[in-house]
Scaffold this motif. Structure first.
Motif, PDB file in Angstrom:
ATOM      1  N   THR A  27      38.045  36.365  23.687  1.00 17.62           N
ATOM      2  CA  THR A  27      36.994  37.151  24.138  1.00 17.62           C
ATOM      3  C   THR A  27      37.333  37.989  25.230  1.00 17.62           C
ATOM      4  OG1 THR A  27      35.786  35.042  23.834  1.00 17.62           O
ATOM      5  CG2 THR A  27      34.553  36.861  24.771  1.00 17.62           C
ATOM      6  N   GLU A  45      37.553  40.351  28.424  1.00 14.95           N
ATOM      7  CA  GLU A  45      36.798  40.728  29.511  1.00 14.95           C
ATOM      8  C   GLU A  45      36.865  42.201  29.861  1.00 14.95           C
ATOM      9  OE1 GLU A  45      37.960  38.260  32.986  1.00 14.95           O
ATOM     10  OE2 GLU A  45      36.990  36.272  31.553  1.00 14.95           O
ATOM     11  N   THR A  63      34.506  43.722  21.872  1.00 16.72           N
ATOM     12  CA  THR A  63      34.492  42.213  22.863  1.00 16.72           C
ATOM     13  C   THR A  63      35.373  41.186  22.312  1.00 16.72           C
ATOM     14  OG1 THR A  63      32.720  41.544  21.277  1.00 16.72           O
ATOM     15  CG2 THR A  63      32.149  42.803  23.641  1.00 16.72           C
ATOM     16  N   ARG A  95      44.928  35.076  29.361  1.00 16.28           N
ATOM     17  CA  ARG A  95      44.024  35.705  30.438  1.00 16.28           C
ATOM     18  C   ARG A  95      44.747  35.730  31.668  1.00 16.28           C
ATOM     19  NH1 ARG A  95      38.887  36.340  28.983  1.00 16.28           N
ATOM     20  NH2 ARG A  95      38.774  34.405  27.721  1.00 16.28           N
TER      21      ARG A  95
END
Lengths: 110, 141, 162, 89
Positions: C98, C100, C130, C150
């Motif tokens: 996902t 950001e 997304t 991430r």
């Protein structure tokens, strides 16, 4: 040409050759399309990068200056390799290419 | 727009300027080193083709501003124009003529009929290829 | 005519100009004139199609990011090389990630980075920008790969593009 | 010593190109073949640079850059063709 430059060029050449060869072995040996995608995008790109560096060192020790061509080739390869990989993966997902049995997770196609 | 082309959009926008500059470089160094109008035109055409992949036919047409057939015609006119200086001075057609324009910084801008002819080839190749590509787009609808 | 004489993308123009000086074998009057012309015309041709000008708020963070990616590319190649040469079967996996990030340019950079770094190739971006589909060559655990990406790549990019 | 390293590298890159040709012939799917072609042109770039070092000339670097430019457009075109059945929409 100094001995140090000669050693550096030789080392870079051999590293480049080894990575290029490993990328090709991966392409020939790995089980399915998606895993084969990893060889060329990483190993081969780095291999050509190392060969380009050795070319830069060689021609600058010959006193012909640093050429922009080598830098352009490297920049171009590093910019385009992930994009080609992305496109091939999209095409493969669309065609529903067989994946090896061990693959976990799902592909999607839109 | 068609399903996600984010990456291609960015790639086309980042790579196309490089390709265009490289094509001009190939065009200009063609007289005394490898390169020349033909290969420069090919690289320029590949830049526009990449653009067409990313943004479609209409946007490419808008980017070119003129119809590709006009580019082709302009290229042929440049080729014709490069023969005139030789004819005016009574030499055989296509004999090369050179002029040097002095520029600040102790350098010269070399102009020649060869360069004019090369620009003609460049435009003709670009025009031909873009005519093909846009023609194919129209067939596919 | 005069109002067209501007540089819509100063950074692109500057890059093109500097690159032209290198290409034309040293700086001379001719190369400066031609470089200026090219740096003006090429961005002008493509300006209508750039998405909203990418706001690199913290441009000084780019070199650090580039160095990190460069180092990771070398590490990644050694990893992949070892895996290719070992007789063990790889454990490939598809991972949904996902995003950001919102900026299209940032998403493209992240996708390219993922493709060039350890054991992962980004396969697709979903229609609404997304989700990112990632293929990992040899993954133990899904969460581990997601956390690495991430923390290592998306956080710095988030700081750069706001 | 540098010359020896150069010849070894040329041998390795050539072997890599042969392995790519093997994948190109074997397939099994169209994306595999395009991937093999893509890798093959990158190997061609490496070989051209090596040739330039052997002959001590920088003349060939432009052709390597040219292959990089054209090869990328070709790969994208083929991948797009497989995905959509047409190159330009």
């Amino acid at each position: 040409m100094s001995t140090f430059a000669e050693y550096a060029i030789s080392a870079m050449l051999i590293i480049g050759g080894v990575f290029t060869l490993i990328g090709a072995i991966g392409l020939a040996r790995l089980p399915d399309f998606y895993t084969r995608l990893h060889g060329p995008t990483k190993a081969t790109t780095v291999g050509v990068g190392a060969i380009v560096i050795s070319s830069v060192i060689y021609f600058s020790t010959l006193g012909r200056g640093i050429g922009i061509e080598e830098i352009l080739i490297t920049a171009f390869l590093f910019m385009t390799a992930p994009i080609s990989a992305n496109f091939l993966a999209k095409a493969a997902m669309h065609l529903e290419v067989r994946t090896s049995e061990k693959t976990r997770g799902q592909t999607w196609d839109q | 727009m068609k399903s996600n082309t984010v990456i291609l959009h960015t790639a086309a926008l980042a790579i196309m300027p490089l390709q265009l500059m490289f094509s001009v470089f190939l065009l200009l160094r063609g007289h005394d080193e490898p390169g020349g109008g033909f290969i420069g035109g090919l690289v320029a055409a590949s830049a526009f083709v990449l653009y067409a992949f990313a943004f479609g036919a209409e946007a490419t047409r808008k980017l070119l501003r003129v119809h590709p057939k006009d580019l082709l015609a302009a290229g042929l006119l440049f080729g014709l124009a490069s023969t005139i200086p030789a004819l005016l001075s009574g030499q055989a057609m296509l004999t090369a003529h050179w002029w040097e324009l002095p520029l600040p910084g102790d350098s010269y801008l070399k102009l020649s009929t060869v360069l004019v002819f090369d620009i003609g080839v460049y435009l003709a190749v670009l025009g031909t290829l873009m005519t093909f590509v846009i023609g194919l787009m129209e067939v596919e609808g | 005519m005069l109002d067209r004489l501007r540089f819509p993308h100063p950074w692109l123009s500057l890059t093109l100009f500097v690159m032209w000086q290198f290409l034309s074998d040293g700086i001379s009057g001719g190369s400066i004139v031609l470089g200026l012309i090219l740096a003006w015309i090429i961005p002008l041709m493509t300006q209508g199609f750039w998405p909203d000008p990418p706001t690199l708020l913290k441009a000084w963070k780019t070199p650090a990011y580039l160095l990190r990616v460069l180092w990771d590319i070398v590490v990644a190649s050694v990893d992949v090389a070892r895996l290719i040469l070992s007789p063990r079967e790889p454990r490939p996996m598809f991972i949904c990630y996902t995003l950001e990030l919102k900026d299209p340019l940032a998403i493209s950079i992240l996708a390219s980075t993922i493709s060039l770094t350890p054991g992962t190739v980004s396969a697709d971006v979903s229609d609404d920008n997304t989700l990112l589909l990632i293929h990992a060559l040899d993954a133990e655990d899904e969460q581990e790969v997601i956390d690495t990406i991430r923390n290592r790549y998306e956080k710095p990019l988030l700081e750069m593009f706001q | 010593m540098m010359l020896t390293a150069l010849y070894i590298t040329i041998a390795m890159v050539t072997l890599a190109a042969l392995l790519n040709v093997y994948r190109l012939i074997k397939g099994p799917d169209a994306p595999d073949r395009i991937l093999a072609l893509d890798t093959l042109y990158i190997n061609a770039i490496a070989l051209i640079i090596l040739l330039g070092i052997t002959l001590k000339t920088r003349m060939y670097l432009e052709s390597a850059l040219l292959i990089a430019v054209m090869g990328f457009v070709g790969t994208v075109a083929m991948a797009k063709y497989l995905k959509r059945g047409s190159v330009i929409e």
